[in-house]
Design a protein around this motif. Sequence first.
Motif, PDB file in Angstrom:
ATOM      1  N   ILE A 213       0.836  -1.207   0.000  1.00  0.00           N
ATOM      2  CA  ILE A 213       0.000   0.000   0.000  1.00  0.00           C
ATOM      3  C   ILE A 213       0.868   1.253   0.000  1.00  0.00           C
ATOM      4  O   ILE A 213       0.624   2.205  -0.759  1.00  0.00           O
ATOM      5  CB  ILE A 213      -0.932  -0.009   1.221  1.00  0.00           C
ATOM      6  N   VAL A 220      -4.638   2.889  -4.306  1.00  0.00           N
ATOM      7  CA  VAL A 220      -5.399   2.049  -3.363  1.00  0.00           C
ATOM      8  C   VAL A 220      -6.511   2.891  -2.753  1.00  0.00           C
ATOM      9  O   VAL A 220      -6.261   3.772  -1.936  1.00  0.00           O
ATOM     10  CB  VAL A 220      -4.482   1.471  -2.269  1.00  0.00           C
ATOM     11  N   VAL A 223      -8.701  -1.038   1.676  1.00  0.00           N
ATOM     12  CA  VAL A 223      -8.354  -2.435   1.891  1.00  0.00           C
ATOM     13  C   VAL A 223      -9.532  -3.121   2.573  1.00  0.00           C
ATOM     14  O   VAL A 223     -10.188  -2.538   3.432  1.00  0.00           O
ATOM     15  CB  VAL A 223      -7.086  -2.573   2.747  1.00  0.00           C
ATOM     16  N   VAL A 244      -6.556   6.250   2.435  1.00  0.00           N
ATOM     17  CA  VAL A 244      -6.809   4.840   2.157  1.00  0.00           C
ATOM     18  C   VAL A 244      -7.796   4.316   3.190  1.00  0.00           C
ATOM     19  O   VAL A 244      -7.540   4.365   4.396  1.00  0.00           O
ATOM     20  CB  VAL A 244      -5.507   4.018   2.187  1.00  0.00           C
TER      21      VAL A 244
END
Length: 383
Positions: A213, A220, A223, A244
Amino acid sequence: MTLHLPDADGTLRPYEPRTDPLRLSPGTPFTSRTVFSAAHVVADPYADVSPDSPAAVDWDATLAFRRHLWSHGLGVAEAMDTAQRGMGLDWAGAAELIRRSAAEARAVGGRIACGVGTDQLTGGSLAEIRAAYEEQLAVVEEAGAQAILMASRALAATATGPEDYLEVYGHLLRQATDPVVLHWLGPMFDPALEGYWGSSDLDAATEVFLEVIAAHPDKVDGVKISLLDAGREIALRRRLPRGVRCYTGDDFHYPELIAGDEQGFSHALLGIFDPLGPLAAEAVRVLDTADTAGFRALLDPSVALARHLFQAPTRFYKTGVVFLAWLAGHQSHFAMVGGLQSARSLPHLARAYELADTLGLFPDPKLAEERMRTLLALYGVNR
Protein backbone atom coordinates in the motif's frame (compact mmCIF):
# COMPACT_ATOMS: atom_id res chain seq x y z
CA MET A 1 -48.44 -22.32 14.08
CA THR A 2 -45.73 -24.15 15.99
CA LEU A 3 -42.70 -25.50 14.12
CA HIS A 4 -40.58 -28.30 15.54
CA LEU A 5 -36.94 -27.50 14.85
CA PRO A 6 -34.13 -30.04 15.17
CA ASP A 7 -31.22 -29.39 17.51
CA ALA A 8 -27.70 -30.68 16.93
CA ASP A 9 -28.38 -33.64 19.26
CA GLY A 10 -31.29 -34.79 17.09
CA THR A 11 -34.09 -33.71 19.40
CA LEU A 12 -36.99 -31.55 18.23
CA ARG A 13 -38.09 -28.45 20.08
CA PRO A 14 -41.10 -26.22 19.48
CA TYR A 15 -40.68 -22.75 18.00
CA GLU A 16 -43.37 -20.14 17.48
CA PRO A 17 -42.59 -18.11 14.34
CA ARG A 18 -42.77 -14.35 14.41
CA THR A 19 -45.77 -12.82 12.64
CA ASP A 20 -44.64 -9.19 12.28
CA PRO A 21 -41.60 -8.37 10.11
CA LEU A 22 -39.44 -5.31 10.49
CA ARG A 23 -40.76 -2.56 8.25
CA LEU A 24 -37.65 -1.31 6.46
CA SER A 25 -38.03 0.91 3.43
CA PRO A 26 -35.43 2.41 1.07
CA GLY A 27 -34.11 5.74 2.29
CA THR A 28 -31.57 8.46 1.62
CA PRO A 29 -27.97 7.73 0.52
CA PHE A 30 -25.41 7.12 3.25
CA THR A 31 -23.20 10.04 4.27
CA SER A 32 -20.85 8.70 6.94
CA ARG A 33 -19.80 5.28 5.63
CA THR A 34 -19.29 3.49 2.32
CA VAL A 35 -21.06 0.14 2.54
CA PHE A 36 -20.95 -2.78 0.12
CA SER A 37 -22.86 -6.04 0.34
CA ALA A 38 -21.10 -9.00 -1.24
CA ALA A 39 -24.01 -10.59 -3.11
CA HIS A 40 -24.80 -14.25 -3.81
CA VAL A 41 -25.74 -15.72 -7.17
CA VAL A 42 -29.02 -17.53 -7.82
CA ALA A 43 -28.68 -20.91 -9.50
CA ASP A 44 -30.92 -22.07 -12.33
CA PRO A 45 -32.71 -25.00 -10.64
CA TYR A 46 -33.91 -26.46 -13.94
CA ALA A 47 -30.47 -26.78 -15.53
CA ASP A 48 -29.29 -30.36 -16.04
CA VAL A 49 -25.84 -29.95 -14.46
CA SER A 50 -23.56 -31.78 -12.05
CA PRO A 51 -21.41 -30.30 -9.28
CA ASP A 52 -18.46 -30.35 -11.72
CA SER A 53 -20.33 -28.55 -14.52
CA PRO A 54 -20.00 -24.84 -15.25
CA ALA A 55 -22.45 -22.85 -13.16
CA ALA A 56 -25.97 -22.43 -14.50
CA VAL A 57 -27.18 -19.05 -13.23
CA ASP A 58 -30.72 -17.65 -13.09
CA TRP A 59 -29.78 -14.21 -14.38
CA ASP A 60 -33.18 -12.59 -13.83
CA ALA A 61 -33.29 -13.56 -10.14
CA THR A 62 -29.61 -12.78 -9.63
CA LEU A 63 -29.96 -9.25 -11.00
CA ALA A 64 -33.25 -8.70 -9.16
CA PHE A 65 -31.45 -9.37 -5.89
CA ARG A 66 -28.84 -6.78 -6.74
CA ARG A 67 -31.58 -4.24 -7.46
CA HIS A 68 -32.98 -5.05 -4.01
CA LEU A 69 -29.63 -4.18 -2.42
CA TRP A 70 -29.20 -1.01 -4.47
CA SER A 71 -32.72 0.12 -3.59
CA HIS A 72 -31.66 0.27 0.06
CA GLY A 73 -28.56 2.31 -0.73
CA LEU A 74 -25.99 -0.47 -0.46
CA GLY A 75 -23.21 -0.92 -2.96
CA VAL A 76 -22.79 -4.36 -4.51
CA ALA A 77 -19.47 -6.18 -4.26
CA GLU A 78 -19.75 -8.50 -7.24
CA ALA A 79 -18.10 -11.79 -8.14
CA MET A 80 -16.58 -12.21 -4.67
CA ASP A 81 -16.47 -15.34 -2.54
CA THR A 82 -20.12 -14.77 -1.54
CA ALA A 83 -20.97 -15.33 -5.21
CA GLN A 84 -19.26 -18.75 -4.84
CA ARG A 85 -16.19 -17.61 -6.69
CA GLY A 86 -13.93 -20.65 -6.72
CA MET A 87 -16.70 -22.75 -5.16
CA GLY A 88 -18.98 -23.40 -8.11
CA LEU A 89 -18.60 -20.20 -10.16
CA ASP A 90 -15.67 -20.29 -12.57
CA TRP A 91 -14.01 -17.33 -14.29
CA ALA A 92 -16.21 -17.56 -17.41
CA GLY A 93 -19.32 -17.36 -15.23
CA ALA A 94 -17.82 -14.61 -13.09
CA ALA A 95 -16.96 -12.53 -16.18
CA GLU A 96 -20.54 -12.75 -17.42
CA LEU A 97 -21.80 -11.88 -13.94
CA ILE A 98 -19.53 -8.82 -13.84
CA ARG A 99 -20.68 -7.57 -17.24
CA ARG A 100 -24.37 -8.10 -16.52
CA SER A 101 -24.26 -6.60 -13.03
CA ALA A 102 -22.20 -3.60 -14.11
CA ALA A 103 -24.70 -2.87 -16.88
CA GLU A 104 -27.56 -3.17 -14.37
CA ALA A 105 -25.72 -0.84 -11.97
CA ARG A 106 -25.44 1.80 -14.69
CA ALA A 107 -29.13 1.44 -15.47
CA VAL A 108 -30.26 2.03 -11.88
CA GLY A 109 -27.46 4.26 -10.62
CA GLY A 110 -26.09 1.66 -8.22
CA ARG A 111 -22.54 1.44 -6.93
CA ILE A 112 -20.57 -1.65 -7.89
CA ALA A 113 -17.10 -3.07 -7.32
CA CYS A 114 -16.01 -6.41 -8.76
CA GLY A 115 -13.54 -9.10 -7.83
CA VAL A 116 -10.35 -9.53 -9.84
CA GLY A 117 -8.53 -12.81 -9.31
CA THR A 118 -6.67 -15.60 -11.07
CA ASP A 119 -9.21 -18.42 -11.01
CA GLN A 120 -8.69 -19.23 -14.69
CA LEU A 121 -5.45 -20.83 -13.39
CA THR A 122 -4.83 -23.77 -11.07
CA GLY A 123 -1.12 -22.95 -10.83
CA GLY A 124 1.48 -21.27 -12.97
CA SER A 125 4.49 -18.99 -12.99
CA LEU A 126 4.49 -15.46 -11.64
CA ALA A 127 4.25 -14.18 -15.20
CA GLU A 128 1.17 -16.33 -15.84
CA ILE A 129 -0.39 -15.17 -12.57
CA ARG A 130 0.20 -11.52 -13.50
CA ALA A 131 -1.37 -12.15 -16.91
CA ALA A 132 -4.42 -13.81 -15.35
CA TYR A 133 -4.90 -10.87 -12.99
CA GLU A 134 -4.51 -8.45 -15.92
CA GLU A 135 -7.13 -10.28 -17.98
CA GLN A 136 -9.67 -10.01 -15.17
CA LEU A 137 -8.75 -6.41 -14.36
CA ALA A 138 -9.41 -5.49 -17.99
CA VAL A 139 -12.88 -7.10 -17.87
CA VAL A 140 -13.82 -5.18 -14.72
CA GLU A 141 -12.50 -1.85 -15.97
CA GLU A 142 -14.13 -2.26 -19.37
CA ALA A 143 -17.43 -2.94 -17.59
CA GLY A 144 -17.08 0.40 -15.79
CA ALA A 145 -16.81 -1.09 -12.30
CA GLN A 146 -14.30 -0.54 -9.52
CA ALA A 147 -11.77 -3.35 -9.15
CA ILE A 148 -11.21 -5.40 -6.00
CA LEU A 149 -7.89 -7.26 -6.20
CA MET A 150 -8.69 -10.55 -4.51
CA ALA A 151 -6.22 -12.96 -2.97
CA SER A 152 -4.99 -15.58 -5.45
CA ARG A 153 -4.77 -19.28 -4.71
CA ALA A 154 -2.28 -19.60 -7.57
CA LEU A 155 -0.06 -16.87 -6.10
CA ALA A 156 -0.24 -18.45 -2.65
CA ALA A 157 0.93 -21.74 -4.17
CA THR A 158 3.67 -20.24 -6.35
CA ALA A 159 5.16 -17.36 -4.35
CA THR A 160 8.42 -18.18 -2.59
CA GLY A 161 8.35 -15.18 -0.26
CA PRO A 162 7.19 -11.60 0.31
CA GLU A 163 9.14 -10.26 -2.66
CA ASP A 164 6.89 -12.16 -5.07
CA TYR A 165 3.79 -10.52 -3.59
CA LEU A 166 5.43 -7.10 -3.77
CA GLU A 167 6.33 -7.66 -7.41
CA VAL A 168 2.93 -8.98 -8.54
CA TYR A 169 0.82 -6.43 -6.67
CA GLY A 170 3.14 -3.57 -7.58
CA HIS A 171 2.78 -4.49 -11.24
CA LEU A 172 -1.01 -4.67 -10.99
CA LEU A 173 -1.34 -1.35 -9.15
CA ARG A 174 0.75 0.35 -11.81
CA GLN A 175 -1.56 -1.16 -14.44
CA ALA A 176 -4.83 -0.17 -12.77
CA THR A 177 -6.59 2.82 -14.28
CA ASP A 178 -8.39 3.84 -11.08
CA PRO A 179 -7.80 3.17 -7.37
CA VAL A 180 -8.65 -0.39 -6.35
CA VAL A 181 -9.60 -2.21 -3.17
CA LEU A 182 -7.03 -4.73 -1.92
CA HIS A 183 -8.62 -7.81 -0.36
CA TRP A 184 -6.87 -9.83 2.33
CA LEU A 185 -8.93 -12.98 2.75
CA GLY A 186 -7.88 -15.19 5.62
CA PRO A 187 -7.52 -18.99 5.49
CA MET A 188 -10.68 -19.46 7.54
CA PHE A 189 -12.53 -18.36 4.38
CA ASP A 190 -10.23 -20.28 2.01
CA PRO A 191 -7.64 -22.74 3.38
CA ALA A 192 -5.65 -22.45 0.12
CA LEU A 193 -4.69 -18.90 1.16
CA GLU A 194 -2.68 -19.95 4.19
CA GLY A 195 0.57 -17.98 4.33
CA TYR A 196 -0.61 -15.15 2.11
CA TRP A 197 1.73 -12.16 1.79
CA GLY A 198 4.62 -14.58 2.27
CA SER A 199 4.15 -15.70 5.86
CA SER A 200 1.78 -17.56 8.18
CA ASP A 201 2.88 -15.09 10.87
CA LEU A 202 0.15 -12.46 10.64
CA ASP A 203 2.41 -9.75 12.03
CA ALA A 204 4.96 -10.37 9.28
CA ALA A 205 2.22 -10.63 6.65
CA THR A 206 0.79 -7.32 7.80
CA GLU A 207 4.11 -5.58 7.20
CA VAL A 208 4.21 -6.86 3.61
CA PHE A 209 0.60 -5.82 3.03
CA LEU A 210 1.33 -2.32 4.33
CA GLU A 211 4.47 -2.13 2.18
CA VAL A 212 2.38 -2.82 -0.94
CA ILE A 213 0.00 0.00 0.00
CA ALA A 214 2.74 2.45 0.97
CA ALA A 215 4.42 2.03 -2.41
CA HIS A 216 1.23 2.94 -4.33
CA PRO A 217 -1.15 4.87 -2.01
CA ASP A 218 -2.67 6.79 -4.94
CA LYS A 219 -3.77 3.50 -6.51
CA VAL A 220 -5.40 2.05 -3.36
CA ASP A 221 -8.91 3.26 -2.55
CA GLY A 222 -9.05 0.96 0.42
CA VAL A 223 -8.35 -2.43 1.89
CA LYS A 224 -10.83 -5.17 2.82
CA ILE A 225 -9.72 -7.15 5.83
CA SER A 226 -11.33 -10.58 6.31
CA LEU A 227 -9.44 -12.13 9.22
CA LEU A 228 -12.22 -12.24 11.87
CA ASP A 229 -9.86 -10.46 14.27
CA ALA A 230 -11.17 -7.06 15.35
CA GLY A 231 -8.03 -6.05 17.22
CA ARG A 232 -5.81 -6.79 14.24
CA GLU A 233 -8.09 -4.85 11.90
CA ILE A 234 -8.12 -1.81 14.20
CA ALA A 235 -4.33 -1.87 14.52
CA LEU A 236 -3.94 -2.11 10.75
CA ARG A 237 -6.42 0.63 9.89
CA ARG A 238 -4.57 3.03 12.21
CA ARG A 239 -1.46 2.50 10.08
CA LEU A 240 -3.04 3.07 6.68
CA PRO A 241 -1.85 6.09 4.69
CA ARG A 242 -4.17 9.09 4.76
CA GLY A 243 -6.96 8.65 2.21
CA VAL A 244 -6.81 4.84 2.16
CA ARG A 245 -9.98 3.38 3.62
CA CYS A 246 -10.44 0.25 5.67
CA TYR A 247 -13.43 -1.85 4.58
CA THR A 248 -14.24 -4.37 7.26
CA GLY A 249 -14.83 -7.90 6.09
CA ASP A 250 -15.18 -9.15 9.67
CA ASP A 251 -18.54 -10.89 9.87
CA PHE A 252 -18.08 -11.42 13.63
CA HIS A 253 -17.33 -7.86 14.83
CA TYR A 254 -18.79 -5.54 12.19
CA PRO A 255 -20.97 -3.32 14.44
CA GLU A 256 -18.08 -2.18 16.63
CA LEU A 257 -15.70 -1.84 13.68
CA ILE A 258 -18.11 0.27 11.63
CA ALA A 259 -19.03 2.38 14.65
CA GLY A 260 -15.34 3.00 15.24
CA ASP A 261 -13.52 4.77 18.06
CA GLU A 262 -11.82 8.06 18.75
CA GLN A 263 -9.08 7.20 16.21
CA GLY A 264 -11.23 6.16 13.27
CA PHE A 265 -13.67 3.62 11.88
CA SER A 266 -14.10 0.99 9.19
CA HIS A 267 -16.30 1.20 6.15
CA ALA A 268 -17.86 -2.14 5.17
CA LEU A 269 -17.71 -4.83 2.50
CA LEU A 270 -19.51 -7.78 4.03
CA GLY A 271 -21.10 -11.06 3.05
CA ILE A 272 -23.43 -10.87 6.04
CA PHE A 273 -24.95 -7.73 4.53
CA ASP A 274 -26.49 -9.97 1.86
CA PRO A 275 -29.23 -11.26 4.24
CA LEU A 276 -29.02 -8.17 6.48
CA GLY A 277 -29.22 -5.61 3.64
CA PRO A 278 -32.28 -3.56 4.65
CA LEU A 279 -31.47 -3.75 8.38
CA ALA A 280 -27.84 -2.78 7.78
CA ALA A 281 -28.93 0.15 5.61
CA GLU A 282 -31.30 1.41 8.28
CA ALA A 283 -28.57 1.13 10.92
CA VAL A 284 -26.06 3.09 8.82
CA ARG A 285 -28.60 5.87 8.27
CA VAL A 286 -28.98 6.10 12.03
CA LEU A 287 -25.19 6.29 12.30
CA ASP A 288 -25.24 9.10 9.74
CA THR A 289 -27.05 11.19 12.36
CA ALA A 290 -24.16 10.55 14.80
CA ASP A 291 -26.40 8.26 16.87
CA THR A 292 -23.87 5.52 17.54
CA ALA A 293 -25.97 3.98 20.29
CA GLY A 294 -28.97 3.74 17.98
CA PHE A 295 -26.79 2.15 15.30
CA ARG A 296 -25.51 -0.45 17.75
CA ALA A 297 -29.01 -1.12 19.07
CA LEU A 298 -30.16 -2.01 15.56
CA LEU A 299 -27.13 -3.98 14.41
CA ASP A 300 -25.75 -5.69 17.52
CA PRO A 301 -28.62 -8.22 17.74
CA SER A 302 -27.72 -9.48 14.26
CA VAL A 303 -24.27 -10.68 15.33
CA ALA A 304 -25.61 -13.99 16.68
CA LEU A 305 -26.97 -14.79 13.21
CA ALA A 306 -23.71 -13.74 11.55
CA ARG A 307 -21.60 -15.86 13.89
CA HIS A 308 -23.86 -18.81 13.24
CA LEU A 309 -23.75 -18.49 9.44
CA PHE A 310 -19.97 -18.00 9.43
CA GLN A 311 -19.09 -20.69 11.97
CA ALA A 312 -16.37 -23.15 10.98
CA PRO A 313 -15.91 -24.34 8.35
CA THR A 314 -16.45 -20.66 7.50
CA ARG A 315 -16.16 -21.04 3.72
CA PHE A 316 -19.58 -22.71 3.68
CA TYR A 317 -21.38 -19.60 4.94
CA LYS A 318 -22.78 -19.14 1.43
CA THR A 319 -25.22 -21.99 2.06
CA GLY A 320 -26.90 -20.12 4.91
CA VAL A 321 -26.95 -16.88 2.92
CA VAL A 322 -28.78 -18.48 0.00
CA PHE A 323 -31.08 -20.38 2.35
CA LEU A 324 -32.20 -17.11 3.95
CA ALA A 325 -32.68 -15.51 0.53
CA TRP A 326 -35.07 -18.36 -0.32
CA LEU A 327 -36.97 -18.01 2.94
CA ALA A 328 -37.20 -14.23 2.40
CA GLY A 329 -38.76 -14.69 -1.04
CA HIS A 330 -35.85 -13.36 -3.10
CA GLN A 331 -35.72 -16.62 -5.06
CA SER A 332 -38.13 -19.45 -5.68
CA HIS A 333 -35.91 -22.35 -4.62
CA PHE A 334 -33.06 -23.48 -2.38
CA ALA A 335 -30.56 -24.68 -4.96
CA MET A 336 -26.98 -23.48 -5.39
CA VAL A 337 -24.34 -23.69 -8.08
CA GLY A 338 -22.09 -26.65 -7.44
CA GLY A 339 -24.80 -28.31 -5.34
CA LEU A 340 -23.57 -26.37 -2.30
CA GLN A 341 -27.03 -26.36 -0.69
CA SER A 342 -25.93 -29.66 0.88
CA ALA A 343 -22.95 -28.08 2.69
CA ARG A 344 -24.81 -27.31 5.94
CA SER A 345 -26.88 -29.62 8.13
CA LEU A 346 -30.60 -29.38 8.84
CA PRO A 347 -29.98 -28.30 12.47
CA HIS A 348 -27.68 -25.53 11.19
CA LEU A 349 -30.30 -24.29 8.74
CA ALA A 350 -33.07 -24.52 11.32
CA ARG A 351 -31.08 -22.36 13.73
CA ALA A 352 -30.40 -19.85 10.93
CA TYR A 353 -34.14 -19.64 10.29
CA GLU A 354 -34.87 -19.11 13.98
CA LEU A 355 -32.28 -16.37 14.38
CA ALA A 356 -33.36 -14.54 11.23
CA ASP A 357 -37.02 -14.86 12.11
CA THR A 358 -36.39 -13.50 15.60
CA LEU A 359 -34.76 -10.44 14.01
CA GLY A 360 -37.79 -9.91 11.77
CA LEU A 361 -35.73 -10.23 8.59
CA PHE A 362 -38.38 -12.01 6.54
CA PRO A 363 -40.66 -9.58 4.67
CA ASP A 364 -43.36 -12.27 4.65
CA PRO A 365 -43.01 -14.37 7.83
CA LYS A 366 -45.78 -16.73 6.70
CA LEU A 367 -43.93 -17.54 3.48
CA ALA A 368 -40.72 -18.15 5.42
CA GLU A 369 -42.59 -20.45 7.81
CA GLU A 370 -44.16 -22.41 4.95
CA ARG A 371 -40.81 -22.85 3.23
CA MET A 372 -39.14 -23.92 6.47
CA ARG A 373 -41.93 -26.41 7.01
CA THR A 374 -41.36 -27.75 3.48
CA LEU A 375 -37.66 -28.25 4.17
CA LEU A 376 -38.38 -29.99 7.46
CA ALA A 377 -40.81 -32.36 5.74
CA LEU A 378 -38.21 -33.11 3.06
CA TYR A 379 -35.87 -34.25 5.85
CA GLY A 380 -38.62 -36.36 7.46
CA VAL A 381 -39.75 -33.95 10.17
CA ASN A 382 -43.53 -34.16 9.96
CA ARG A 383 -44.61 -32.59 13.26
